[in-house]
Design a protein around this motif. Structure first.
Motif, short mmCIF file in Angstrom:
data_model
loop_
_atom_site.label_atom_id
_atom_site.label_comp_id
_atom_site.label_asym_id
_atom_site.label_seq_id
_atom_site.Cartn_x
_atom_site.Cartn_y
_atom_site.Cartn_z
N ALA A 106 -23.71 4.88 -11.06
CA ALA A 106 -22.75 5.96 -11.32
C ALA A 106 -21.33 5.47 -11.02
N ASP A 107 -21.19 4.76 -9.92
CA ASP A 107 -19.88 4.23 -9.53
C ASP A 107 -19.35 3.28 -10.62
N LEU A 108 -20.27 2.45 -11.13
CA LEU A 108 -19.92 1.48 -12.17
C LEU A 108 -19.50 2.20 -13.46
N LYS A 111 -7.19 14.54 -9.34
CA LYS A 111 -8.42 14.54 -8.54
C LYS A 111 -9.03 13.14 -8.45
N TYR A 112 -8.89 12.37 -9.52
CA TYR A 112 -9.47 11.02 -9.57
C TYR A 112 -8.40 10.03 -10.03
N ALA A 113 -8.64 8.76 -9.68
CA ALA A 113 -7.68 7.72 -10.07
C ALA A 113 -7.47 7.71 -11.58
N HIS A 117 -18.70 2.75 -3.83
CA HIS A 117 -17.79 3.70 -3.16
C HIS A 117 -18.65 4.69 -2.38
N PHE A 118 -18.22 5.01 -1.18
CA PHE A 118 -19.10 5.78 -0.28
C PHE A 118 -19.46 7.16 -0.79
N GLU A 119 -18.68 7.71 -1.69
CA GLU A 119 -19.01 9.05 -2.20
C GLU A 119 -19.89 9.00 -3.44
N ALA A 120 -20.02 7.84 -4.05
CA ALA A 120 -20.78 7.76 -5.31
C ALA A 120 -22.27 7.89 -5.02
N GLY A 172 -12.35 -1.48 -7.24
CA GLY A 172 -13.80 -1.52 -7.48
C GLY A 172 -14.52 -1.82 -6.16
N TYR A 173 -15.78 -1.43 -6.09
CA TYR A 173 -16.50 -1.47 -4.81
C TYR A 173 -17.81 -2.23 -4.94
N PRO A 174 -17.84 -3.50 -4.55
CA PRO A 174 -19.09 -4.28 -4.65
C PRO A 174 -20.24 -3.61 -3.90
N GLY A 183 -6.93 7.53 -3.26
CA GLY A 183 -6.61 7.83 -1.87
C GLY A 183 -7.79 8.53 -1.22
N ASP A 184 -7.71 8.67 0.10
CA ASP A 184 -8.79 9.31 0.85
C ASP A 184 -8.35 10.66 1.39
N ALA A 185 -9.31 11.39 1.95
CA ALA A 185 -8.98 12.65 2.62
C ALA A 185 -8.14 12.32 3.87
N THR A 243 0.83 -1.21 0.00
CA THR A 243 0.00 0.00 0.00
C THR A 243 0.87 1.27 0.00
N TYR A 244 0.23 2.38 -0.32
CA TYR A 244 0.92 3.68 -0.46
C TYR A 244 0.22 4.66 0.47
N HIS A 245 0.98 5.52 1.13
CA HIS A 245 0.37 6.36 2.17
C HIS A 245 0.77 7.81 2.05
N LEU A 254 -1.09 -0.52 -8.78
CA LEU A 254 -2.53 -0.40 -8.53
C LEU A 254 -2.78 1.08 -8.32
N VAL A 255 -3.57 1.65 -9.22
CA VAL A 255 -3.73 3.11 -9.27
C VAL A 255 -5.01 3.52 -8.55
N LEU A 256 -4.85 4.40 -7.56
CA LEU A 256 -5.96 4.76 -6.67
C LEU A 256 -6.01 6.26 -6.45
P1 FAD Z 1 -11.72 6.91 -7.91
O1 FAD Z 1 -11.81 5.86 -8.95
O2 FAD Z 1 -11.09 8.21 -8.31
O3 FAD Z 1 -13.22 7.19 -7.38
C1 FAD Z 1 -13.42 8.02 -6.25
C2 FAD Z 1 -14.88 8.49 -6.24
O4 FAD Z 1 -15.12 9.41 -7.31
C3 FAD Z 1 -15.92 7.38 -6.44
O5 FAD Z 1 -17.07 7.73 -5.70
C4 FAD Z 1 -16.21 7.41 -7.94
O6 FAD Z 1 -17.52 6.94 -8.23
C5 FAD Z 1 -16.07 8.89 -8.24
N1 FAD Z 1 -15.46 9.18 -9.55
C6 FAD Z 1 -14.51 8.50 -10.20
N2 FAD Z 1 -14.19 9.13 -11.34
C7 FAD Z 1 -14.94 10.24 -11.39
C8 FAD Z 1 -15.05 11.33 -12.31
N3 FAD Z 1 -14.32 11.37 -13.44
N4 FAD Z 1 -15.94 12.33 -12.05
C9 FAD Z 1 -16.71 12.31 -10.91
N5 FAD Z 1 -16.64 11.30 -10.01
C10 FAD Z 1 -15.76 10.29 -10.24
N6 FAD Z 1 -5.87 4.13 -0.18
C11 FAD Z 1 -4.62 4.56 0.08
O7 FAD Z 1 -4.45 5.70 0.54
N7 FAD Z 1 -3.53 3.76 -0.14
C12 FAD Z 1 -3.64 2.51 -0.64
O8 FAD Z 1 -2.64 1.82 -0.83
C13 FAD Z 1 -4.96 2.01 -0.92
N8 FAD Z 1 -5.14 0.76 -1.42
C14 FAD Z 1 -6.41 0.34 -1.76
C15 FAD Z 1 -6.59 -0.92 -2.36
C16 FAD Z 1 -7.85 -1.37 -2.72
C17 FAD Z 1 -8.01 -2.71 -3.36
C18 FAD Z 1 -8.99 -0.56 -2.46
C19 FAD Z 1 -10.37 -1.03 -2.81
C20 FAD Z 1 -8.82 0.70 -1.87
C21 FAD Z 1 -7.54 1.16 -1.53
N9 FAD Z 1 -7.33 2.42 -0.97
C22 FAD Z 1 -6.06 2.88 -0.68
C23 FAD Z 1 -8.48 3.28 -0.66
C24 FAD Z 1 -8.87 4.19 -1.85
O9 FAD Z 1 -7.85 5.13 -2.09
C25 FAD Z 1 -10.19 4.88 -1.49
O10 FAD Z 1 -11.23 3.93 -1.46
C26 FAD Z 1 -10.59 6.10 -2.29
O11 FAD Z 1 -11.66 6.75 -1.59
C27 FAD Z 1 -11.11 5.84 -3.70
O12 FAD Z 1 -10.12 5.41 -4.53
P2 FAD Z 1 -10.44 5.00 -6.06
O13 FAD Z 1 -9.15 4.73 -6.72
O14 FAD Z 1 -11.51 3.99 -6.11
O15 FAD Z 1 -11.00 6.44 -6.60
#
Ligand code: FAD
Length: 317
Positions: A192-194, A143-145, A184-187, A179-181, A126-128, A50-52, A122-124
Motif C-alpha cells: 500500500a505504501d508503495l 492532508k498528504y504530500a 511508513h509507520f502508518e501504512a 520513500g520508506y524502505p 510532516g508528522d503530528a 529541513t522544514y519545521h 523535497l515535498v513531504l
Molecule cells: P505521504 O506521502 O503523504 O504519506 C503519509 C502516509 O499516508 C503514508 O503511510 C502513506 O502510505 C499514506 N498515504 C499517502 N498518500 C495517501 C493517500 N492519497 N491516501 C491514503 N493514504 C496515503 N518531516 C518534517 O516535518 N520536516 C522535514 O523537513 C522532513 N524531512 C524528511 C526527509 C526525508 C528524506 C524523510 C524520509 C522524511 C522527512 N520528514 C520530515 C518526515 C516526514 O514528514 C514523515 O515521515 C511523514 O510522516 C510522512 O511524510 P511523507 O511525505 O512520506 O507523507
C-alpha cells in the motif's frame, strides 16, 4: 541546477549530499557554518534544509497559571537555503511540509524560493505535533504530500491560488519525495505504501530520498520492489551515523526503522559515547562503500549534529 540534472550529469559516479536542520530560534547562523564549512571539501552536489512546523507549548505565567502558546522552534528554511547558495555556490533543496501550514503560506514560501533562484524542493507531509497522536491537516491545508505536490505542479504551470491572476509566472521546481524502505509507520503494508509512492512519482516527483536505514539489504529490496511496481526514478539512500547508546531506542521509536543486531551488539559493548562514535563511523563507512559499489545515484547523509563523523566516512570513500 536541479537535483535531477546533477544525477543525470554524474552518470554512474555516486554524488554526495548533506542534510541539515535550521538552527533553533534565537541562535545565529554561525553554528551552521561551523557545521557545514568542514564538509565543503567533499563537494556536495546539493544540501537539503529541513522544514519545521510550530508546536503547542504550555508557558507558566506570573500568576502561576499556564497558557498555551504556539512556538516554531526552527524557522528560517528559505533564508538558510539562500544563504547556503550564496556562501558556497552549492544548490540547496528546501523541504516543504503540509502539517502546520496553510496553502497560502506554502504559496508564499514557494514564491520566495522562486525569487531566490532555489528550484529544488523535497515535498513531504510532516508528522503530528509531539503532543498529538494523529496527523491532522491545517484547516484548508494539505492532508498528504501528493496534494502539496499538486500545488507545486500548479505553480510550475503558472496556476496560483488566485486562479484569475493574469500571465502568472511559471515556477520551475524540481520535486523530490520521501520513500520508506521499512514502510511508513502508518501504512497498512509495504505494498500500500508503495502504491502511494508510485502515485507521487506518477504525479511528477523526479526522485525519491529514503528514510534512514542501517541495513543495506532493506534499501536494495526497496529499490527492487519500486522497480517491479514501475517506479523508475532515482532512489537516493538516506544515511545517518549512530553516535550514542540512547539512539538504540530513540531511532526506532522516532523513525520506525530497525537497528540490525550486529550493530546494536557492538554499540552495547561500548563504554562511552566516544566509543559508540567509532562503531557508528565504521558501520556507516561499510554501508557507504557497499552502496557506492552498487552505483546508487547519491549518498545522502543526515549530518544532524555529527558533521565530523560524516566527514570521517566521506574522506575514506
Ligand atoms: P505521504 O506521502 O503523504 O504519506 C503519509 C502516509 O499516508 C503514508 O503511510 C502513506 O502510505 C499514506 N498515504 C499517502 N498518500 C495517501 C493517500 N492519497 N491516501 C491514503 N493514504 C496515503 N518531516 C518534517 O516535518 N520536516 C522535514 O523537513 C522532513 N524531512 C524528511 C526527509 C526525508 C528524506 C524523510 C524520509 C522524511 C522527512 N520528514 C520530515 C518526515 C516526514 O514528514 C514523515 O515521515 C511523514 O510522516 C510522512 O511524510 P511523507 O511525505 O512520506 O507523507
Amino acid at each position: 541546477m536541479k537535483v535531477i540534472e546533477h544525477i543525470n550529469a554524474a552518470k554512474d559516479a555516486p554524488l554526495v549530499s548533506f542534510e541539515i536542520l535550521p538552527p533553533l530560534k534565537g541562535k545565529g547562523i554561525n553554528a551552521l557554518w561551523a557545521h557545514l564549512d568542514p564538509l565543503m571539501e567533499f563537494k556536495p552536489s546539493f544540501i537539503n534544509v529541513t522544514y519545521h512546523r510550530s508546536e503547542s507549548m504550555f508557558k507558566r505565567k506570573l500568576d502561576g497559571t499556564f497558557e498555551k502558546v504556539e512556538v516554531r522552534k526552527r524557522p528560517g528554511t528559505v533564508g538558510i537555503c539562500a544563504a547556503i547558495m550564496n556562501r558556497y555556490g552549492v544548490d540547496a533543496v528546501a523541504h516543504l511540509i503540509c502539517g502546520g501550514f496553510s496553502k497560502q503560506e506554502t504559496e508564499d514560501a514557494l514564491i520566495d524560493l522562486n525569487f531566490l533562484g532555489i528550484d529544488n524542493v523535497l515535498v513531504l507531509r510532516g508528522d503530528a505535533p509531539k503532543n498529538e497522536a494523529m496527523f491532522e491537516p491545517e484547516p484548508g491545508g494539505h492532508k498528504y504530500a501528493i496534494e502539496l505536490m499538486q500545488q507545486v505542479n500548479n505553480m510550475n504551470n503558472g496556476i496560483y491560488i488566485e486562479e484569475d491572476l493574469k500571465n502568472a509566472v511559471k515556477t520551475n521546481f524540481c520535486i523530490g519525495v520521501a520513500g520508506y524502505p521499512e514502510k511508513h509507520f502508518e501504512a497498512p503494508n509495504l505494498q500500500a505504501d508503495l502504491n502511494y509512492l508510485k502515485a507521487k512519482v506518477d504525479a511528477g516527483a523526479e526522485y525519491i530520498v529514503t528514510q534512514m536505514f542501517f541495513d543495506n539489504s532493506k534499501y536494495f529490496a526497496f529499490v527492487q520492489n519500486c522497480r517491479a511496481a514501475g517506479i523508475n526514478v532515482p532512489i537516493i539512500p538516506g544515511l545517518k551515523p549512530i553516535s550514542t547508546k540512547k539512539q538504540l531506542s530513540v531511532i526506532p521509536r522516532t523513525f520506525h526503522v530497525d537497528i540490525p543486531e550486529a550493530l546494536s551488539n557492538e554499540v552495547l559493548k561500548c563504554k562511552t559515547d566516544a566509543d559508540v562514535e567509532v562503531v557508528g563511523t565504521e558501520w556507516l563507512l561499510q554501508q557507504s562503500k557497499e552502496l557506492r559499489a552498487a552505483k546508487v545515484p547519491v549518498l545522502h547523509y543526515y549530518t544532524l549534529g555529527k558533521p565530523h563523523m560524516v566527514a570521517n566516512v566521506v574522506k575514506e570513500m
